[in-house]
Structure formats: structure tokens, C-alpha cells
Design a protein around this motif. Structure first.
Motif, PDB file in Angstrom:
ATOM      1  N   ASN A  93       0.776  -1.230   0.000  1.00  0.00           N
ATOM      2  CA  ASN A  93       0.000   0.000   0.000  1.00  0.00           C
ATOM      3  C   ASN A  93       0.812   1.287   0.000  1.00  0.00           C
ATOM      4  O   ASN A  93       0.281   2.344   0.319  1.00  0.00           O
ATOM      5  CB  ASN A  93      -0.934   0.006   1.221  1.00  0.00           C
ATOM      6  N   ASP A  94       2.110   1.215  -0.323  1.00  0.00           N
ATOM      7  CA  ASP A  94       2.910   2.430  -0.256  1.00  0.00           C
ATOM      8  C   ASP A  94       3.443   2.885  -1.610  1.00  0.00           C
ATOM      9  O   ASP A  94       4.186   3.857  -1.686  1.00  0.00           O
ATOM     10  CB  ASP A  94       4.070   2.238   0.723  1.00  0.00           C
ATOM     11  N   ALA A  95       3.078   2.206  -2.701  1.00  0.00           N
ATOM     12  CA  ALA A  95       3.564   2.602  -4.022  1.00  0.00           C
ATOM     13  C   ALA A  95       2.836   3.856  -4.491  1.00  0.00           C
ATOM     14  O   ALA A  95       1.615   3.967  -4.380  1.00  0.00           O
ATOM     15  CB  ALA A  95       3.362   1.469  -5.026  1.00  0.00           C
ATOM     16  N   LEU A  96       3.591   4.801  -5.032  1.00  0.00           N
ATOM     17  CA  LEU A  96       3.026   6.079  -5.478  1.00  0.00           C
ATOM     18  C   LEU A  96       3.062   6.248  -6.998  1.00  0.00           C
ATOM     19  O   LEU A  96       2.395   7.129  -7.530  1.00  0.00           O
ATOM     20  CB  LEU A  96       3.795   7.235  -4.832  1.00  0.00           C
ATOM     21  N   SER A  97       3.847   5.413  -7.680  1.00  0.00           N
ATOM     22  CA  SER A  97       3.978   5.585  -9.127  1.00  0.00           C
ATOM     23  C   SER A  97       4.441   4.289  -9.774  1.00  0.00           C
ATOM     24  O   SER A  97       4.845   3.343  -9.090  1.00  0.00           O
ATOM     25  CB  SER A  97       4.978   6.703  -9.452  1.00  0.00           C
ATOM     26  N   LEU A 156       1.807   8.699 -12.206  1.00  0.00           N
ATOM     27  CA  LEU A 156       1.511   9.092 -10.830  1.00  0.00           C
ATOM     28  C   LEU A 156       0.117   8.603 -10.467  1.00  0.00           C
ATOM     29  O   LEU A 156      -0.854   8.864 -11.188  1.00  0.00           O
ATOM     30  CB  LEU A 156       1.592  10.615 -10.685  1.00  0.00           C
ATOM     31  N   LYS A 202      -4.395   7.162  -6.139  1.00  0.00           N
ATOM     32  CA  LYS A 202      -4.549   6.582  -4.814  1.00  0.00           C
ATOM     33  C   LYS A 202      -3.323   5.741  -4.489  1.00  0.00           C
ATOM     34  O   LYS A 202      -2.942   4.858  -5.262  1.00  0.00           O
ATOM     35  CB  LYS A 202      -5.811   5.719  -4.757  1.00  0.00           C
ATOM     36  N   GLU A 203      -2.707   6.011  -3.371  1.00  0.00           N
ATOM     37  CA  GLU A 203      -1.501   5.301  -2.970  1.00  0.00           C
ATOM     38  C   GLU A 203      -1.759   3.798  -2.889  1.00  0.00           C
ATOM     39  O   GLU A 203      -2.747   3.343  -2.319  1.00  0.00           O
ATOM     40  CB  GLU A 203      -1.038   5.804  -1.603  1.00  0.00           C
ATOM     41  N   GLY A 204      -0.876   3.031  -3.498  1.00  0.00           N
ATOM     42  CA  GLY A 204      -0.975   1.581  -3.441  1.00  0.00           C
ATOM     43  C   GLY A 204      -1.988   0.969  -4.381  1.00  0.00           C
ATOM     44  O   GLY A 204      -2.212  -0.246  -4.350  1.00  0.00           O
ATOM     45  N   THR A 205      -2.601   1.785  -5.275  1.00  0.00           N
ATOM     46  CA  THR A 205      -3.639   1.281  -6.182  1.00  0.00           C
ATOM     47  C   THR A 205      -3.449   1.846  -7.579  1.00  0.00           C
ATOM     48  O   THR A 205      -3.314   3.065  -7.752  1.00  0.00           O
ATOM     49  CB  THR A 205      -5.048   1.648  -5.684  1.00  0.00           C
TER      50      THR A 205
END
Length: 686
Positions: free
Chosen positions: A432-436, A458, A461-464
Motif C-alpha cells: 500500500n505504499d507505491a506512489l507511481s 503518478l 490513490k496510494e498503493g492502487t
């Protein structure tokens, strides 16, 4: 090189026609096209006793114009699916019943050897209707083509391939609308220039040939022809010549000015058209008492067009004194409404929509409209790729570029979209911490030309990752959640869709799996699934699966501990756990390479995009480069830009990476490939 036939020869190959009846707006015999230039058609497949004819084309190549002209010449009805909202299992019978006045109009059609119908806009219909309705509709097409040549279908390559892959018969004629040749190009330009210029004059002929040469740029042969012979490009040239100063045009595009890239020259043509429009407002500038150079500039025109056709904010008009702004806005409307880039509330031509969309690509308010532009033409991708080697995009912009890339598809072109944000794991805390994501969109022509753009996506939603666009020719690896929320009723995956992530969530009424023919254009049969989901977590989907795709074409790889219900469980397979053993990883590498190799669209030997192969197995980065170099030195593969080709010497050793009945597998070729696997493993250890 495939055979090329004229429009007349194409008409001759069809049944006699003369299928008359009571038409409607969406199902009727068309009137002849007064601005029609007969194209050439390339023969992709042929049969001695065809039961169905397919006609494909890249975006905005004149497919619909061709369909209307065939309808008029053959006196048969053209069914426009973009104007018919009722595409379902009963639609064909209902239209034929109304058209013929017979209780069973379908039987009336199929019992007459000379009668047939044309169906256009299959792509639009598939995107609009549910998967179940589309499946039932296609089955009625098969029934109509079971014993007589009753149908001619017009569409993009991918939707026709999927129909062909499911077609129970093998008697198919397939044509692709080719680019206009040199004679057809001049006829097209002259037709649209009309009486505005003396087309016999030396200055006109010189200006016309100078612009065409400039559009060739540094490109030669069929690659240049496919660009210059593209109908929207020719329309822009015709518009330039129509009312322009021919001597100035000749001087502006003469070879001495410079040998620019073809897309840059096209941009110059568009900018010249914008400058011409600005000159029309010189009288208005005098009335307002302002400098004509400030009024209705090309930049302002772009902003006005984007405002009215893409939903962007109107231009700020910072040059205009406040007391004059209201008067100016009222008076400038007559020029905006009559702008040559628009036709009432629509774009006049895909060249112009692509150019304006590229100019306004970063405007937040237009991002949801970009994909509709991309769907119509590959020029949006080309304009963006010509300006930047790498762009930062959001999920909407990525979807637009992907759609535009697919609009460029034709039989001699391969496209690939490969993006990654890292590998998924079974541990939930890492999701859940991926931003890009980072990736690449690539178009590869058989002539060897490569056009690509790198992207950093980019996430909203973070992690999605929310996939808002096409789900074809896509490789996606992501450590978190991937969501698919289709704007239509159905999520259409494939062909060639690979998603590796933690959780995959799909909404919509139905899911469709697109297939490729088992043996496209004489190539070796593909070994891998058309659509693969590889999930470290869960598959969450309440939609129905349409059409019962073959289990060898669709697979959902999950951990042993995961179980999925109906209708998905027949497609569930155990996900292979990551291996640290070099030999095991090397074996998986070879199997995946076999899965992905395709002849379709290449120079004869089967090939795969390097990023695609790297993304779909565990050997990556420098390790991947060492392995490919080792295989190249051994003579197993050769490199051609982003393509990894299996060499002629190794084609007899090709096998299917998946176990399939009647197809040789790795076990059948083990003795041949084990020495190569050792070489791969050794390269990994360095």
C-alpha cells in the motif's frame, strides 16, 4: 510481402449483391461518396470459398467511407452499429425482418447466394454493450455465415481477430485498407483542394510535391508511405494548399529549410493553418484598436478549440484590455464557429484533435476527454513521443496514450505497453505504499522504425493502480491493488494482457476475454495464454464471464491456499513460487520466451519485445541484459532495436511454453535446450 488488390478487384471478389429492401438510418443502402478515392487493400488471408470477409484498418484510415462506397456500388445494406443501440442476439434477425419484410429475413439472406450485408463500427458496439450481449450477437454472425457468404465485417484488427479466433469455420477472406499510394495521394489532395487553386499550374504542383517530400523527412520506403498516405495527414495538406500562398508554402517546406521528423513537419502544417486563421481577424483587430499580432494567436486558437471540444478553460486573454473583453468574445465567436479544425460540435479531422490534445495534454480539466481522441488515431501518441523521451502522466493520460498506440495497430506493426511499480509479495504490509509506476509504450514497424515514449505514472490513490483505458497489449507488474472499472458495461481483457499484482478488483456487468487466432497469417502457433492474471493476493470480481473462453487462453495464477468460485475456477492455476535456483529460473525464462514469441508483424522470424519478456519472468535488470547477451553470442537470438528475435537456426527447436494437446513442449525439446539453460544460469551467476 502480402498481395495488394485494387478497390475494383475487391468488389469483384464479393458476391454480386443487389440486396434491396426497406432501410432505416442504421441499416440501409448508402449513397455514393462524392469525395471517395478508391484505396488499395492488402490481402492478409484468403480462401477459395470464403464464408465471411473481414476488412481491418488502423484508426481513421477511411474504413467507414469504404464501407459506404461498397454499399452503394453493390446495392447492399450497411449496418452502422454506432447508430444502433440494440446489439444483441436478436438484433440481426430483427433488422433483416424489417428490411426484407419477411418473417425470417435471416433465412432470406442466407438462401440467396448473391445477397450480403456490410457491418461497420464493430469496435464501438463491443465497447458499448455487455459481454453477454456481444457474445450472443457474434454467435448470430457465425450462424449467418455458416453456409453462404452473407457478411462483410469492418473493424479494427483486434476485434476482427477475436471474431476470427472464435469463428467455427476456416473459410475467411481478410483485407486491410492500405495507405494511399503516390497517385492516390495526389488525387485525394486535389479532390479536397477543389476549385480553390489551379491544379494544373506549375506553382501548385511544386508546392504539393514539396510538402509531400517534407513529410517524408528522413524516412524512406513503405514506412514513409504509410505516414504520408494516411488520409488525415493528406487532409491537412489539402487544407494547407486550398487557400494558401503557394509560393510561401513551397519556400516554407523546401529541403533547404531542414529535414525534420515527419511528425514535426505535420505540426508545422497545422501551425501554418493556425497562422492563416489569425490573419482573418486583422479587420477585427483594427476595429478594437489593438495590434493584430496579439489577436487570435495560434496559442489562443488552441485554447478556444480545447475549451469547446475538450472541456478546457477558455483562454485568459491577458493581452485584451478589460473594457474590450466582452466585445471581443462576442465577435471572435464567428471565427471560432467557422474554424477549419472543427465541424460544428465535433473535430473536422483526427489530425487536429490529436494536435490540440497534445498541446493541452497537461490540462487537468481535459484529461477525461483525452482517451476519446486517442481511440480515433495514433497521432496523439506520435505527437507526444516526438516531443519528449519520457513524460510524467496520471492514470487518465496514460489511458489516452495507450488507446492512441492501439489505434496505430495494423498487420505490420507491433505495439507493447509495459509498466511496473515493483514485484508483489504475499505480505500485505508491502502493498500500500507505491506512489507511481515506470514503463514504456512502444510502436514497432516491420520496416524497423521504432517509436516509443517512457512514462512515469503518478497514482491517484496510494498503493492502487486504476486502469482507465485499454486492457490489450499490456504488461503490468505492481505490488499493490489493480482496479478495473470500465466505463461501459463490460471489461474487455486482451489480447495479450498480463497483470501481476497483489489484489485485482474488477467491476462491471461482465468480463470479456479477447483471443488471437491460433495461426495468424501463417505464423507459428502462439504458446501462451492471451490473458494472464498472476496474483499474490485475491481476485475480486462480481461480473459475469462472457463466452466461455478456452482454458488455454485465459489463466488466473494464485497461491495454493487461494480458491475462487464459479465461473472462474476452471481458469485457476497454481502460481509458481519465486525460485533462487539459477537453472530453474533459466528454464522459466526459456519457457516464457517461447510463450511470447510471435511472427505476426515482424520480419519473418518470431520475436518478442525486450521489456515484455523482462517483465513477465524473474530475470531482470543487469541480469536480464547478461542473459540476452549470452544468448546472442550463442546464436540463439538476434537483436533488432527493442525486439529479441529467435534466429533461423533455432526456429526448428521452438516449443510451446504451455502444455497443449498436439503441440511440442519443453519436455520434447529438453535435450536441445538444456545446454542453453546452463549458459543462461552461468550468465546469471556472474
Amino acid at each position: 510481402m502480402n498481395d495488394v488488390v485494387s478497390f475494383s478487384d475487391f468488389l469483384e471478389a464479393l458476391p454480386r449483391g443487389n440486396f434491396l429492401g426497406q432501410g432505416s438510418s442504421a441499416f440501409q443502402i448508402s449513397s455514393p461518396q462524392t469525395t471517395f478515392v478508391p484505396p488499395n487493400l492488402e490481402v492478409l488471408d484468403s480462401s477459395n470459398a470464403s464464408l465471411i470477409t473481414l476488412v481491418s484498418a488502423r484508426g481513421s484510415t477511411g474504413k467507414s467511407c469504404l464501407a459506404k462506397q461498397v454499399s452503394a456500388r453493390k446495392q447492399v445494406p450497411l449496418w452502422l452499429l454506432n447508430e444502433d443501440m440494440a446489439v444483441s442476439g436478436d438484433a440481426l434477425r430483427a433488422r433483416l425482418r424489417d428490411y426484407t419484410g419477411e418473417a425470417d429475413g435471416l433465412d432470406f439472406l442466407t438462401s440467396s447466394p448473391s445477397s450480403f450485408i456490410l457491418i461497420d463500427a464493430l469496435d464501438e458496439a463491443r465497447m458499448r454493450v455487455s459481454g453477454a450481449s456481444w457474445y450472443e450477437y457474434v454467435q448470430t454472425l457465425f450462424a449467418a455465415s455458416g453456409e453462404s457468404h452473407s457478411l462483410v465485417l469492418f473493424g479494427r484488427e483486434r476485434v476482427l481477430e477475436d471474431i476470427w479466433a472464435n469463428f467455427p469455420g476456416s473459410s475467411v477472406d481478410w483485407y486491410e485498407i492500405s495507405h494511399f499510394d503516390s497517385d492516390q495521394r495526389t488525387k485525394y489532395i486535389d479532390l479536397y483542394v477543389g476549385n480553390a487553386q489551379n491544379k494544373e499550374s506549375e506553382i501548385y504542383l511544386d508546392a504539393r510535391s514539396t510538402v509531400i517530400r517534407a513529410l517524408s523527412g528522413a524516412v524512406e520506403g513503405s514506412q514513409a508511405d504509410s505516414f504520408i498516405g494516411y488520409a488525415p495527414v493528406l487532409y491537412a495538406v489539402a487544407l494547407l494548399l486550398k487557400k494558401g500562398n503557394l509560393l510561401n508554402i513551397k519556400n516554407s517546406f523546401s529541403p533547404e529549410v531542414g529535414n525534420e521528423r515527419r511528425i514535426r513537419v505535420l505540426g508545422d502544417i497545422i501551425e501554418e493553418l493556425l497562422r492563416r486563421e489569425q490573419k482573418k481577424t486583422e479587420k477585427l483587430a483594427r476595429q478594437l484598436g489593438v495590434a493584430s499580432s496579439k489577436v487570435y494567436t495560434p496559442v489562443e486558437q488552441v485554447d478556444w478549440l480545447a475549451h469547446y471540444l475538450l472541456g478546457a478553460e477558455p483562454p485568459e486573454l491577458s493581452w485584451c484590455p478589460d473594457p474590450l473583453k466582452s466585445e471581443y468574445k462576442n465577435k471572435i465567436h464567428e471565427f471560432i464557429d467557422d474554424h477549419p479544425f472543427r465541424s460544428e460540435g465535433r473535430w473536422a479531422n483526427p489530425v487536429f484533435s490529436a494536435y490540440i490534445a497534445a498541446e493541452c495534454f497537461d490540462k487537468i480539466e481535459v484529461r477525461e476527454k483525452l482517451q476519446s481522441v486517442g481511440l480515433s488515431t495514433g497521432l496523439l501518441f506520435e505527437f507526444i513521443a516526438s516531443r519528449e523521451d519520457e513524460v510524467m502522466v496520471d492514470e487518465w493520460q496514460f489511458a489516452a496514450l495507450h488507446a492512441s498506440l492501439l489505434a496505430s495497430e495494423r498487420h505490420d506493426v507491433e505495439v507493447s505497453v509495459d509498466v511496473s511499480g515493483g514485484e508483489p509479495t504475499a505480505e500485505a504490509e508491502s502493498r500500500n505504499d507505491a506512489l507511481s509506476l515506470h514503463g514504456e509504450l512502444v510502436l514497432w514497424e516491420r520496416s524497423g522504425n521504432r517509436n516509443c515514449v517512457g512514462v512515469e505514472i503518478l497514482l491517484d490513490k496510494e498503493g492502487t493502480v486504476d486502469l482507465k483505458g485499454p486492457l490489450a497489449s499490456l504488461s503490468l507488474t505492481f505490488p499493490g491493488t489493480v482496479t478495473v472499472n470500465p466505463t461501459s458495461e463490460s471489461a474487455n481483457f486482451g489480447p495479450d494482457c498480463f497483470i501481476r499484482c497483489a489484489d485485482l478488483r474488477v467491476t462491471g456487468d461482465s468480463v470479456q476475454i479477447s483471443l488471437r487466432p491460433n495461426n495468424p497469417f501463417g505464423s507459428v502457433q502462439d504458446g501462451g495464454a492471451s490473458v494472464t492474471f498472476e496474483l499474490a493476493g485475491n481476485f475480486l470480481c462480481e461480473a459475469q464471464l462472457a463466452g466461455d473462453p478456452p482454458v488455454e487462453s485465459f489463466e488466473i495464477l494464485l497461491l495454493e491456499s487461494r480458491r475462487i468460485g464459479y465461473p472462474w475456477y476452471p481458469y485457476q492455476k497454481s502460481m509458481e513460487l519465486p525460485s533462487v535456483e539459477p537453472n530453474e529460473r533459466a528454464t522459466r525464462f526459456v519457457k516464457m520466451m517461447m510463450n511470447l514469441l510471435r511472427n505476426h508483424g515482424h520480419k519473418g522470424t518470431p520475436a518478442v519485445f525486450d521489456k515484455k519478456l523482462e517483465g513477465r519472468q524473474s530475470i531482470k535488470g543487469d541480469e536480464f541484459k547478461r542473459v540476452v547477451t549470452a544468448l546472442q553470442k550463442k546464436g540463439v537470438v538476434s537483436l533488432d532495436g527493442p525486439m529479441i528475435h529467435l534466429t533461423h537456426e533455432w526456429i526448428p527447436s521452438r516449443f510451446s511454453g504451455k502444455k497443449r494437446e498436439g503441440v511440442q513442449t519443453f519436455e520434447d525439446k529438453r535435450d536441445i535446450w538444456m545446454p542453453i539453460i546452463e549458459i543462461i544460469a552461468e550468465a546469471m551467476r556472474r
